[in-house]
Scaffold this motif. Structure first.
Motif, PDB file in Angstrom:
ATOM      1  N   VAL A   5       0.858  -1.184   0.000  1.00  0.00           N
ATOM      2  CA  VAL A   5       0.000   0.000   0.000  1.00  0.00           C
ATOM      3  C   VAL A   5       0.895   1.236   0.000  1.00  0.00           C
ATOM      4  CG1 VAL A   5      -1.776   1.295   1.206  1.00  0.00           C
ATOM      5  CG2 VAL A   5      -1.818  -1.206   1.243  1.00  0.00           C
ATOM      6  N   GLU A   6       0.765   2.024  -1.073  1.00  0.00           N
ATOM      7  CA  GLU A   6       1.573   3.237  -1.199  1.00  0.00           C
ATOM      8  C   GLU A   6       0.822   4.437  -0.648  1.00  0.00           C
ATOM      9  OE1 GLU A   6       2.579   1.338  -5.444  1.00  0.00           O
ATOM     10  OE2 GLU A   6       0.721   1.763  -4.388  1.00  0.00           O
ATOM     11  N   SER A   7       1.583   5.443  -0.249  1.00  0.00           N
ATOM     12  CA  SER A   7       1.006   6.711   0.192  1.00  0.00           C
ATOM     13  C   SER A   7       2.053   7.801   0.033  1.00  0.00           C
ATOM     14  CB  SER A   7       0.545   6.627   1.646  1.00  0.00           C
ATOM     15  OG  SER A   7       1.639   6.336   2.506  1.00  0.00           O
ATOM     16  N   GLY A   8       1.604   9.055   0.101  1.00  0.00           N
ATOM     17  CA  GLY A   8       2.531  10.174   0.086  1.00  0.00           C
ATOM     18  C   GLY A   8       2.579  10.967  -1.194  1.00  0.00           C
ATOM     19  N   GLY A   9       1.869  10.538  -2.219  1.00  0.00           N
ATOM     20  CA  GLY A   9       1.874  11.297  -3.447  1.00  0.00           C
ATOM     21  C   GLY A   9       1.111  12.602  -3.303  1.00  0.00           C
ATOM     22  N   SER A  17       9.860  18.907  -2.480  1.00  0.00           N
ATOM     23  CA  SER A  17      10.149  17.546  -2.040  1.00  0.00           C
ATOM     24  C   SER A  17       8.865  16.803  -1.680  1.00  0.00           C
ATOM     25  CB  SER A  17      11.068  17.556  -0.803  1.00  0.00           C
ATOM     26  OG  SER A  17      12.302  18.162  -1.083  1.00  0.00           O
ATOM     27  N   LEU A  18       8.917  15.491  -1.808  1.00  0.00           N
ATOM     28  CA  LEU A  18       7.854  14.597  -1.359  1.00  0.00           C
ATOM     29  C   LEU A  18       8.504  13.324  -0.846  1.00  0.00           C
ATOM     30  CD1 LEU A  18       5.071  14.677  -4.131  1.00  0.00           C
ATOM     31  CD2 LEU A  18       4.839  15.486  -1.772  1.00  0.00           C
ATOM     32  N   ARG A  19       7.823  12.647   0.077  1.00  0.00           N
ATOM     33  CA  ARG A  19       8.274  11.341   0.519  1.00  0.00           C
ATOM     34  C   ARG A  19       7.149  10.331   0.322  1.00  0.00           C
ATOM     35  NH1 ARG A  19      10.313   8.819   6.292  1.00  0.00           N
ATOM     36  NH2 ARG A  19       8.085   8.934   6.772  1.00  0.00           N
ATOM     37  N   LEU A  20       7.440   9.319  -0.463  1.00  0.00           N
ATOM     38  CA  LEU A  20       6.499   8.231  -0.682  1.00  0.00           C
ATOM     39  C   LEU A  20       6.786   7.097   0.296  1.00  0.00           C
ATOM     40  CD1 LEU A  20       6.508   7.998  -4.595  1.00  0.00           C
ATOM     41  CD2 LEU A  20       5.160   9.506  -3.098  1.00  0.00           C
ATOM     42  N   SER A  21       5.710   6.439   0.704  1.00  0.00           N
ATOM     43  CA  SER A  21       5.836   5.270   1.586  1.00  0.00           C
ATOM     44  C   SER A  21       5.149   4.083   0.952  1.00  0.00           C
ATOM     45  CB  SER A  21       5.205   5.546   2.954  1.00  0.00           C
ATOM     46  OG  SER A  21       5.817   6.633   3.599  1.00  0.00           O
ATOM     47  N   LEU A  83      10.600   6.461  -0.390  1.00  0.00           N
ATOM     48  CA  LEU A  83      11.303   7.137  -1.472  1.00  0.00           C
ATOM     49  C   LEU A  83      11.252   8.630  -1.176  1.00  0.00           C
ATOM     50  CD1 LEU A  83      12.778   6.712  -4.188  1.00  0.00           C
ATOM     51  CD2 LEU A  83      10.611   7.310  -5.306  1.00  0.00           C
ATOM     52  N   GLN A  84      12.385   9.180  -0.750  1.00  0.00           N
ATOM     53  CA  GLN A  84      12.499  10.611  -0.516  1.00  0.00           C
ATOM     54  C   GLN A  84      12.885  11.268  -1.830  1.00  0.00           C
ATOM     55  OE1 GLN A  84      11.951  12.506   2.341  1.00  0.00           O
ATOM     56  NE2 GLN A  84      12.245  14.241   0.953  1.00  0.00           N
ATOM     57  N   MET A  85      12.052  12.173  -2.288  1.00  0.00           N
ATOM     58  CA  MET A  85      12.262  12.829  -3.574  1.00  0.00           C
ATOM     59  C   MET A  85      12.501  14.316  -3.347  1.00  0.00           C
ATOM     60  SD  MET A  85       9.347  10.884  -5.850  1.00  0.00           S
ATOM     61  CE  MET A  85       7.993  11.674  -4.988  1.00  0.00           C
TER      62      MET A  85
END
Length: 124
Positions: A5-9, A17-21, A83-85
């Motif tokens: 299960v992804e989140s953070g978009g 910056s964004l961080r996806l989990s 994923l730290q972007m």
């Protein structure tokens, strides 16, 4: 049954910056999966590799287009990969997918388990 299960978009301005989990459910996750990765797919384009990490040793791999800007990490206790972007660009706009497989690989076909995807939109 293991699920991702992804989140953070979301929507962010260029340079931001964004961080996806990506959280993996199931107590047996680490028994079957040795690598996790992020892929992305922009409209009209093929799915492309972004980053991968070895679940046990933590070795990491990156696409040239994101090296120095994105960082993949994992928390084994939480069965979660991040994923730290940073320094986001408009060309990073895509649906980002988390994937799990027996090894860390840059090839989508090596991954048997996929998340539902999360949209990242970078405005210029």
């Amino acid at each position: 049954q293991v699920q991702l299960v992804e989140s953070g978009g979301g929507l962010v301005q260029a340079g931001g910056s964004l961080r996806l989990s990506c959280a993996a459910s199931g107590r047996t996750f680490s028994r079957w999966y040795g690598g996790m990765a992020w892929f992305r797919q922009a409209p009209g384009k093929e799915r492309e590799f972004v980053a991968a990490i070895s679940w046990s040793g933590g070795s990491t791999y990156y696409a040239d287009s994101v090296k120095g800007r994105f960082t993949i990490t994992r928390d084994r206790a939480k069965n979660t990969v991040y994923l730290q972007m940073n320094s986001l660009k408009s060309e990073d706009t895509a649906v980002y997918y988390c994937a799990a497989g027996p090894i860390a690989s840059t090839t989508p076909g090596e991954y048997s388990l996929w998340g539902q995807g999360t949209q990242v939109t970078v405005s210029s």
